[in-house]
Design a protein around this motif. Structure first.
Motif, PDB file in Angstrom:
ATOM      1  N   ARG A 120       0.821  -1.218   0.000  1.00  0.00           N
ATOM      2  CA  ARG A 120       0.000   0.000   0.000  1.00  0.00           C
ATOM      3  C   ARG A 120       0.857   1.271   0.000  1.00  0.00           C
ATOM      4  NH1 ARG A 120      -3.812  -1.083   5.067  1.00  0.00           N
ATOM      5  NH2 ARG A 120      -1.885  -2.118   5.742  1.00  0.00           N
ATOM      6  N   GLY A 129      -1.710  -5.614  -2.250  1.00  0.00           N
ATOM      7  CA  GLY A 129      -1.299  -4.399  -2.943  1.00  0.00           C
ATOM      8  C   GLY A 129      -0.105  -4.539  -3.863  1.00  0.00           C
ATOM      9  N   CYS A 131      -6.924   6.268   1.068  1.00  0.00           N
ATOM     10  CA  CYS A 131      -6.490   5.130   0.266  1.00  0.00           C
ATOM     11  C   CYS A 131      -7.725   4.498  -0.409  1.00  0.00           C
ATOM     12  CB  CYS A 131      -5.788   4.095   1.135  1.00  0.00           C
ATOM     13  SG  CYS A 131      -4.927   2.825   0.196  1.00  0.00           S
TER      14      CYS A 131
END
Length: 392
Positions: free
Chosen positions: A138, A162, A392
């Motif tokens: 991430r 991710g 995010c």
């Protein structure tokens, strides 16, 4: 006097500027937060994405998993080792500190791996990941591509989140660093993005997988208690295999949850293909197929629940495929509950009886949404585009 008035004027101008900046910043932050809260977000993402301080609390992710994997609480705790990848290079036998292989294969214990910056990693040999390891991409763009890719071999409690994995190629047999830093022989591999071999309690979440020589995700040789969620699978012939081969009966114990994934464009077959075991396939979006979307053999069980199947404009409209042996259809149990079908898609169910329930424990269970929400629930599938500020 004039000087005092000037100072006073500057002071109040400064105060006004601070107020305006504070208001503007708060308003922008609130707007971003409202926007993300306004989305029809699935239960996994609701668990952590609404926290603007997620970077400071990355381990919150471990309690957000659902399905057969359960919660990943064994991946966190006071004894957790934080490891940051700073070097994109790779050596299959003697990895340097700072490389991904050093963190994923060499270090023992609970390891949470993050990345210092965007990077493209070309692995010399498949990366064998140790138990209790989290690979968390991430906030940066990490590609594992153009050669060997990921293998989870006889290990447990692993999170892969991710990462972009693509253009994986077959590898000749050779020596490689295995789990816990042990050098071991590894046979020839076919070029899968992620392959699970005799693994358990594995969570594959928010990755983007495409264009590999063999398949994108294989769950084989007795692997079980797997959740595959929020991933984007695209540009691939064979997408996902659950079960090693027709003769490997130990896969009868396999239990896999496939939820909130986006399949397409240009996926041909195996979304998934199931042998022997059980799969709960829920709230996924299927943007066409060529041969079939979901197939099976050797008495598999499938509960297809509240998925959206959008058939291709031309070609096969049937979602399912079943392998027959010696002219006799295998016993198979495919049940569709609340699925939505568009563009002429159809689903051939098993006649009579009722499909097996997942029988989740309380920590595994989740509420399956109505199929009309699938497009929204899968809108963020694949690697998330995280801003450099908070959202995010």
């Amino acid at each position: 006097m004039a000087f005092n008035k000037l100072i006073n004027s500057i002071f109040w101008c400064f105060i006004l500027l601070v107020v305006m900046v504070t208001f503007f910043t708060t308003n922008v932050s609130s707007t971003k937060q409202s926007k993300i809260e306004g989305m029809q977000m699935n239960v996994i993402d609701q668990c952590w994405r609404l926290n603007p301080e997620w970077r400071k609390h990355r381990q919150q992710l471990a309690v957000c998993s659902v399905g057969f994997v359960g919660k990943m609480t064994n991946n966190i705790g006071k004894d957790l080792i934080h490891y940051k990848v700073t070097d994109p290079s790779d050596h299959p036998l003697n990895p340097r500190p700072g490389t991904l292989r050093y963190g994923a294969s060499r270090i023992q214990g609970k390891v949470w791996i993050t990345f210092q910056k965007d990077m493209n990693i070309k692995l010399e040999k498949p990366l064998l990941i140790s138990s209790f390891t989290t690979i968390d991409g991430r906030g940066v763009n990490v590609h594992i591509a153009d050669n060997a890719c990921l293998m989870i071999y006889k290990t447990t409690n692993i999170i892969i989140h991710g990462i972009r994995v693509h253009h994986c190629r077959p590898q000749a047999a050779g020596m490689v660093m295995g789990p816990n830093g042990n050098i071991m022989p590894l046979g020839q591999v076919d070029g899968d993005a992620i392959r699970l071999v005799s693994a358990s309690k594995i969570w594959i979440d928010h990755n983007t997988l495409y264009d590999c020589q063999d398949g994108l995700l294989d769950v084989t040789r007795g692997s079980t208690d797997i959740t595959i969620s929020n991933n984007w699978f695209r540009e691939q012939n064979k997408v996902m295999l659950l079960g090693h081969d027709d003769g490997f009966v130990r896969d009868k114990n396999m239990k896999v949850t496939v939820v909130y994934n986006y399949f397409g464009p240009n996926c041909n077959q195996r979304m998934p293909r199931i042998r022997h075991g059980y799969a709960h396939v829920a709230n996924n979006l299927y943007m066409g197929w060529v041969q079939y979307a979901i197939g099976g053999s050797m008495e598999p069980s499938l509960k297809s629940q509240s998925n959206l199947f959008i058939a291709p404009t031309t070609g096969k409209k049937e979602v399912t495929w079943r392998k027959s042996s010696n002219g006799i259809g295998d016993m198979w149990e495919f049940y569709s509950v609340g699925d939505a079908f568009e563009n002429g898609a159809s689903f051939m169910e098993t006649k009579g009886g009722q499909g097996k329930k997942p029988n989740y424990t309380p920590e595994q269970s989740f509420k399956v949404a109505d199929a009309k929400f699938v497009k929204s629930l899968t809108r963020s599938s694949g690697v998330l585009q995280c801003s450099k500020t908070s959202i995010c």
